[in-house]
Design an enzyme around this catalytic site. Sequence first.
Site, PDB file in Angstrom:
ATOM      1  N   TYR A   1      29.637  33.736  43.570  1.00  0.00           N
ATOM      2  CA  TYR A   1      30.127  34.989  43.014  1.00  0.00           C
ATOM      3  C   TYR A   1      30.758  34.736  41.639  1.00  0.00           C
ATOM      4  O   TYR A   1      31.708  33.950  41.522  1.00  0.00           O
ATOM      5  CB  TYR A   1      31.122  35.615  43.993  1.00  0.00           C
ATOM      6  CG  TYR A   1      31.451  37.035  43.641  1.00  0.00           C
ATOM      7  CD1 TYR A   1      30.516  38.049  43.831  1.00  0.00           C
ATOM      8  CD2 TYR A   1      32.679  37.375  43.100  1.00  0.00           C
ATOM      9  CE1 TYR A   1      30.798  39.356  43.493  1.00  0.00           C
ATOM     10  CE2 TYR A   1      32.979  38.683  42.757  1.00  0.00           C
ATOM     11  CZ  TYR A   1      32.036  39.666  42.956  1.00  0.00           C
ATOM     12  OH  TYR A   1      32.325  40.965  42.616  1.00  0.00           O
TER      13      TYR A   1
ATOM     14  N   ARG B   1      54.717  45.949  50.030  1.00  0.00           N
ATOM     15  CA  ARG B   1      54.074  44.798  49.371  1.00  0.00           C
ATOM     16  C   ARG B   1      54.213  43.546  50.234  1.00  0.00           C
ATOM     17  O   ARG B   1      53.354  42.657  50.214  1.00  0.00           O
ATOM     18  CB  ARG B   1      54.689  44.562  47.974  1.00  0.00           C
ATOM     19  CG  ARG B   1      54.134  43.327  47.281  1.00  0.00           C
ATOM     20  CD  ARG B   1      54.312  43.329  45.768  1.00  0.00           C
ATOM     21  NE  ARG B   1      55.648  43.686  45.331  1.00  0.00           N
ATOM     22  CZ  ARG B   1      56.733  42.906  45.491  1.00  0.00           C
ATOM     23  NH1 ARG B   1      56.641  41.733  46.066  1.00  0.00           N
ATOM     24  NH2 ARG B   1      57.915  43.317  45.063  1.00  0.00           N
TER      25      ARG B   1
ATOM     26  N   ASP C   1      34.395  31.064  51.372  1.00  0.00           N
ATOM     27  CA  ASP C   1      34.121  32.488  51.164  1.00  0.00           C
ATOM     28  C   ASP C   1      32.945  32.830  52.086  1.00  0.00           C
ATOM     29  O   ASP C   1      31.812  32.421  51.855  1.00  0.00           O
ATOM     30  CB  ASP C   1      33.764  32.744  49.696  1.00  0.00           C
ATOM     31  CG  ASP C   1      33.497  34.226  49.403  1.00  0.00           C
ATOM     32  OD1 ASP C   1      33.189  34.980  50.354  1.00  0.00           O
ATOM     33  OD2 ASP C   1      33.570  34.626  48.229  1.00  0.00           O
TER      34      ASP C   1
ATOM     35  N   LYS D   1      32.597  44.457  51.514  1.00  0.00           N
ATOM     36  CA  LYS D   1      31.193  44.303  51.889  1.00  0.00           C
ATOM     37  C   LYS D   1      31.002  44.594  53.377  1.00  0.00           C
ATOM     38  O   LYS D   1      31.303  45.682  53.814  1.00  0.00           O
ATOM     39  CB  LYS D   1      30.705  42.897  51.493  1.00  0.00           C
ATOM     40  CG  LYS D   1      31.173  42.446  50.108  1.00  0.00           C
ATOM     41  CD  LYS D   1      30.592  43.280  48.959  1.00  0.00           C
ATOM     42  CE  LYS D   1      31.289  43.064  47.622  1.00  0.00           C
ATOM     43  NZ  LYS D   1      31.391  41.683  47.163  1.00  0.00           N
TER      44      LYS D   1
HETATM   45  C1  LIG Z   1      32.097  40.959  46.237  1.00  0.00           C
HETATM   46  C2  LIG Z   1      32.385  39.539  46.443  1.00  0.00           C
HETATM   47  C3  LIG Z   1      33.614  38.979  46.053  1.00  0.00           C
HETATM   48  C4  LIG Z   1      34.676  39.777  45.347  1.00  0.00           C
HETATM   49  O1  LIG Z   1      35.193  40.804  46.126  1.00  0.00           O
HETATM   50  P1  LIG Z   1      35.794  42.182  45.549  1.00  0.00           P
HETATM   51  O2  LIG Z   1      36.170  42.915  46.774  1.00  0.00           O
HETATM   52  O3  LIG Z   1      34.704  42.827  44.738  1.00  0.00           O
HETATM   53  O4  LIG Z   1      36.956  41.811  44.683  1.00  0.00           O
HETATM   54  C5  LIG Z   1      33.831  37.644  46.329  1.00  0.00           C
HETATM   55  N1  LIG Z   1      32.900  36.882  46.938  1.00  0.00           N
HETATM   56  C6  LIG Z   1      31.702  37.378  47.299  1.00  0.00           C
HETATM   57  C7  LIG Z   1      30.717  36.480  47.972  1.00  0.00           C
HETATM   58  C8  LIG Z   1      31.409  38.718  47.072  1.00  0.00           C
HETATM   59  O5  LIG Z   1      30.215  39.203  47.447  1.00  0.00           O
END
Ligand SMILES: *Cc1c(COP(=O)(O)O)cnc(C)c1O
Length: 393
Positions: A111, A58, A183, A208
Amino acid sequence: MDSKRLGFRSKLVHAGATKDKYGSAVTPIYQTSTFGFDSAQDGANRFAGKSEGYIYTRIGNPTIAALESCMAELEDGIGAVATSSGMGAIATAFLALLSKGDHVVSTAAMYGPTRTILDKHLSRFGVSATYVDTSDFESVRGAMRPETKLIYVETPSNPLMQVTDIRAVAKLSHEHGCPLVVDSTFASPVLQKPLTLGADVVLHSVTKFINGHADVVGGILVARDELTYRKLRGMMTVMGCNMDPHQAYLVHRGIKTLGLRVERAQANAIEIARWLEARPEVVWVRYVGLPSHPQHELARKQMTGFGSMISFELKGGIEAGRRLMDRVKLAMLAVSLGGVETLIEHPASMTHAGIPREEREESGITDGLVRYSVGIEDVSDLIEDLRHALEGA
Ligand SMILES: *Cc1c(COP(=O)(O)O)cnc(C)c1O
């Protein structure tokens, strides 16, 4: 070999590489929860940070550390913290950087679950947020308050592909003495490097583009300075949203082809976006690479490419959206994005169906909006699939 001197494409292949006594070509999966100490003194040294060894997965693990050093290098940061999901990364950033009474200025249409953390959960601990269209710099400036302690920007944003001027917002945030968190999931480090534009933290859902093969959920945070890095690492460690070694291994493998995948998908996306723009069934197309995109010029300056996320508005609203979803065959009807396979999604009847129509439309999520994540298939097959689906929708 020190990959820091290499070009970006070489880094994608080599960054984070570790050496073991067998000369393994890739970092092995250290699927272990804990690490034995040689002696009481050795254990004490590891806890005191005086020796390099690991303690407990962890807190840290060699497979995860290899991915973290790779991502830190790709984003030009000083350190990275891998998390169990993108949301784990976002929650870690908020909890590490915010306190009671603090105010956040954030991208409005982004998101969904990111807004949920702020509105439903951090609000209970006295944190407030103002949402603005961060692609409009004056709105960001206007939303700043004396108690603003964080600017949070998603660029390009989900699902409307708005692009925020990272450099300008970073300057504003530093004038107010608060960090900027970006992000950058829709771009990946292949297309933009927020830390080099002044952001303090860049984060990704590695689910992604970065992993790219629809077989991992994961996240990562990369910091520009040591103090912020320590705050993030400390929070992740006690929250327990660490990445698993097997997850880290897959993500690190995915990164080796990230450049190829992004470039290929982007070449498909440009063709598809142009094709969609000429279709009679389509009202408008929002793709960062089209001159019709409101921040196309900014994207040209801030990004090294336009990516492969497209959204478009269908004539015929919600019903047309539903029919299109049922008629596509090659594009998979699913949420998520950024993988080798093309995915299609209809926010009004799926991800955003729970939001009242008026509120949804206000943030730009209209009835006929379709989100399309372009994969690396043959573009002629993708266009044929869309043509067939649109003609009947
Ligand atoms: C998918 C996504 C998230 C969240 O990510 P997870 O891996 O599903 O928890 C956050 N920001 C954006 C822009 C995303 O496309």
